[in-house]
Design an enzyme around this catalytic site. Structure first.
Site, PDB file in Angstrom:
ATOM      1  N   ARG A  84       0.860  -1.187   0.000  1.00  0.00           N
ATOM      2  CA  ARG A  84       0.000   0.000   0.000  1.00  0.00           C
ATOM      3  C   ARG A  84       0.895   1.236   0.000  1.00  0.00           C
ATOM      4  NH1 ARG A  84      -2.794   3.037   4.863  1.00  0.00           N
ATOM      5  NH2 ARG A  84      -3.874   4.605   3.634  1.00  0.00           N
ATOM      6  N   HIS A 128      -3.099  10.856   0.812  1.00  0.00           N
ATOM      7  CA  HIS A 128      -2.559  10.622   2.151  1.00  0.00           C
ATOM      8  C   HIS A 128      -1.965  11.946   2.632  1.00  0.00           C
ATOM      9  CE1 HIS A 128      -1.130   7.193   4.944  1.00  0.00           C
ATOM     10  NE2 HIS A 128      -0.845   8.327   5.566  1.00  0.00           N
ATOM     11  N   GLU A 173      -7.558   8.341   6.362  1.00  0.00           N
ATOM     12  CA  GLU A 173      -7.841   8.983   7.657  1.00  0.00           C
ATOM     13  C   GLU A 173      -8.335  10.424   7.526  1.00  0.00           C
ATOM     14  OE1 GLU A 173      -4.645   8.582  10.461  1.00  0.00           O
ATOM     15  OE2 GLU A 173      -4.688   6.400  10.389  1.00  0.00           O
ATOM     16  N   ASN A 304      -7.547   1.557   9.847  1.00  0.00           N
ATOM     17  CA  ASN A 304      -6.277   1.806  10.526  1.00  0.00           C
ATOM     18  C   ASN A 304      -6.536   1.733  12.019  1.00  0.00           C
ATOM     19  OD1 ASN A 304      -5.283   2.307   8.013  1.00  0.00           O
ATOM     20  ND2 ASN A 304      -4.795   4.471   8.359  1.00  0.00           N
ATOM     21  N   TYR A 306      -4.747   1.732  15.858  1.00  0.00           N
ATOM     22  CA  TYR A 306      -3.578   1.890  16.714  1.00  0.00           C
ATOM     23  C   TYR A 306      -3.895   1.680  18.200  1.00  0.00           C
ATOM     24  CZ  TYR A 306      -0.976   3.314  12.644  1.00  0.00           C
ATOM     25  OH  TYR A 306      -0.363   3.290  11.423  1.00  0.00           O
ATOM     26  N   GLU A 375      -3.539  -0.193   8.153  1.00  0.00           N
ATOM     27  CA  GLU A 375      -2.397   0.224   8.978  1.00  0.00           C
ATOM     28  C   GLU A 375      -2.553  -0.353  10.374  1.00  0.00           C
ATOM     29  OE1 GLU A 375      -1.501   4.421   9.315  1.00  0.00           O
ATOM     30  OE2 GLU A 375      -1.920   4.744   7.184  1.00  0.00           O
TER      31      GLU A 375
END
Ligand code: FCB
Length: 588
Positions: A84, A128, A173, A304, A306, A375
């Site tokens: 990616r 991005h 995002e 994504n 985290y 991610e």
């Protein structure tokens, strides 16, 4: 919900599961003005003093614009089936719109060809965060017109690369763009304007919808088009001491603000009812047909993940240690960091169950929609040991836990089709510059040498087996030498982590103490010698870069720093002490 871990046997992923690594253009490419590229908002922002740690910029970054073949080789050597990357809009349209820059497009064509030659499927993100500065000068995402220009750009790139790219991600995002870029100003373009951020939210979503339609109009079918959202589970304590109702309300509002604002429009064509009104676009910005455009069916959703957010009863006007005012703005509730949870070098919580819950929730809310983790990963205090290896055991642990969570989620019904680690390479971590290393491959920014870390071997093993090995019965506490040594030995059976040696120890010292420790253990003349060498490397390249400012310095514990480390309260019974030293930026 299953919170059991998978002790005992490997957990398999479905056949055809995609294994990949992710990067983004501004974070790795460098070549900031090569071959006709126009400036992006991140070029402007990073060159504005005080915006990025250490004055770092993406001018050179990982130089992947020139080293893309080497980076494709890395992916291939790890046996990954997908990559990616993101496309820099101002490389393709230097002014954001109008005249197309063929050389920019050619670069991505060459990259896609290099991937195809190695059997790696390309996943391209169109945005991005590096908006052409020329469009920012016309209002950026506050202007509705930017969404239309985004669709034009999508159509041009789709037409040129449609035969080479397997999956398209419109936006990465968007919440971070609206929030960090326009609301808090810690990212480019650095605005602090609630109304602007609310408009940006809608125009990003509209841009997504228009770009998806534009792509579908030009792509050979079947073409997979999706969006990547950063999603955050919101946790509240089970036993809330009578504040249950207020907490549940705070949870709903926080979830709507963090997840629903982008998720609900793309999945169901409406903004979430619980979100704070100040975050939502005013009705006058929502034109007829916008919500339908935004909600056109996705081929997949990129996730994504985290860390989660934790809420508990508290006083936002009288915060205690590890507390923050809640995003919801509601009284009686605070956001906090639970004691005793592992944290990464970003101080982000390590919570693999958050990924498990998220994947199951999404599969329930959007049945049948394929999900990709686009991610997931962590920053760690990586260093090159005296043998030239990078044994990033914290990252191995992080990946192991999260891949185990992903496999369990699939077993329990989640529709997950692939996993992309963030990131292939250490890179320009936005406002943190080069200080935070997220790569599974170490980058020495002075020389651009790539050194695959232990975590890359771990991921390669998992990808090859298409299964995650059982978790160890207990995790050692990280950060202390003996436990790390044990971990190096027991991981994955013999021969353990390739290159792992009992004397590899990373000393993680919170905050500035790491630098202090360095000064204590490193004779000053050696410091100066290394700094001079770093400066030389930068000058030889004829360019200034923040990337070379950061140097990892090794110090041999045996040479006698034990007392100094002990003074700092770092128990280090033996072995090699390692710490980071920040060489002052080189100018001129
Ligand atoms: C995400 C970004 C990515 C990287 C990671 C650490 O928010 O999409 O570019 O910076 O965080």
């Amino acid at each position: 919900m299953s919170t059991e871990t998978s002790h005992g046997e490997p957990l398999a992923f479905p056949p055809g599961f995609l294994w990949g690594a992710a990067t983004a253009a501004y974070q790795i490419e460098g070549a900031a003005d090569a071959d006709g590229k126009g400036p992006s908002v991140w070029d402007t922002f990073s060159h504005t003093p005080g915006k990025v740690r250490g004055g770092d910029t993406g001018d050179i970054a990982c130089d992947s614009y020139r080293r893309y073949r080497e980076d494709a080789d890395l992916l291939s050597s790890l046996g990954l089936s997908a990559y990616r990357f993101s496309i820099s809009w101002p490389r393709v349209f230097p002014d954001g719109t109008g005249q197309l820059n063929q050389a920019g497009l050619d670069y991505y064509r060459a990259l896609a060809d290099a991937l195809a030659e190695r059997g790696i499927a390309a996943t391209a993100t169109l945005f991005h965060w590096d908006l052409p500065q020329a469009l920012q000068d016309r209002g950026g995402w506050v202007a509705r017109d930017t969404a239309l220009r985004f669709a034009d750009y999508a159509a041009a790139v789709g037409a040129a690369l449609g035969d080479r790219v397997a999956r398209w991600i419109t936006l990465n995002e968007p919440l971070v763009v609206a929030n960090n870029g326009y609301r808090t100003g810690v990212h480019a373009p650095g605005l602090r304007d609630m109304d602007a951020a609310a408009a940006v939210t809608h125009h990003l979503l509209l841009g997504h919808g228009l770009a998806a339609a534009a792509l579908r109009a030009v792509l050979p079918s079947p073409a997979d088009v999706g969006i990547t959202l950063n999603l955050t589970p919101v946790r509240v304590p089970a036993d809330a001491n009578g504040s249950g109702e207020a907490l549940e309300r705070a949870r709903l509002v926080t979830d709507a603000c963090l997840n629903g604002v982008f998720l609900d429009p793309v999945l169901s064509g409406r903004y979430p009812e619980h979100a704070l009104p100040a975050l939502l676009p005013p009705d006058r910005l929502i034109e007829n047909g916008d919500m339908e455009t935004i909600a056109a069916p996705l081929d997949f959703l990129g996730v994504n993940y985290y860390q989660p957010v934790h809420l508990r009863p508290g006083d936002p006007d009288n915060l205690r240690r590890d507390e923050e005012a809640p995003l919801s703005g509601l009284g009686g509730v605070v956001q906090y960091r639970p004691d005793g949870m592992a944290q990464t070098a970003m101080d982000w919580l390590v919570d693999p169950e958050g990924l498990y819950e998220l994947l199951l929730r999404l599969s329930k809310d959007a049945p049948g929609l394929p999900l990709y983790v686009t991610e997931n990963g962590c920053a760690a205090e990586d260093y090159v040991n005296p043998d030239g290896a990078v044994n990033d055991l914290e990252r191995v642990r992080f990946l192991h836990l999260h891949l185990d969570a992903a496999a369990r989620a699939i077993r329990d019904g989640a529709n997950l089709s692939g996993y992309f680690v963030w990131s292939l390479l250490d890179n320009f971590e936005w406002a943190w510059g080069y200080q935070k290393r997220f790569g599974i491959v170490f980058v020495d920014f002075g020389t651009q040498r790539r050194i695959p870390k232990a975590s890359s071997a771990f991921l390669a093993d998992v990808a090859r087996a298409n299964a995650v090995p059982p978790l160890p019965a207990s995790w050692p506490r990280l950060g202390l030498a003996p436990e790390l040594v044990e971990r190096a030995g027991d991981f994955g059976g013999e021969p353990g982590i390739p290159g792992g040696r009992p004397r590899d120890v990373a000393v993680r010292v919170p905050g500035q103490a790491a630098v202090q420790a360095f000064h204590l253990v490193q004779p000053p003349d050696q410091v100066r010698a290394r700094a001079a060498r770093a400066a030389g490397q930068v000058r030889e390249r004829g360019r200034l870069t923040g990337g070379a400012d950061e140097h990892l310095v090794l110090a041999d514990h045996a040479a006698g720093p034990g007392a100094a480390l002990a003074r700092l309260g770092i128990p280090l019974p033996r072995a090699t002490a390692v710490t980071r030293h920040l060489v002052p930026p080189v100018r001129g």
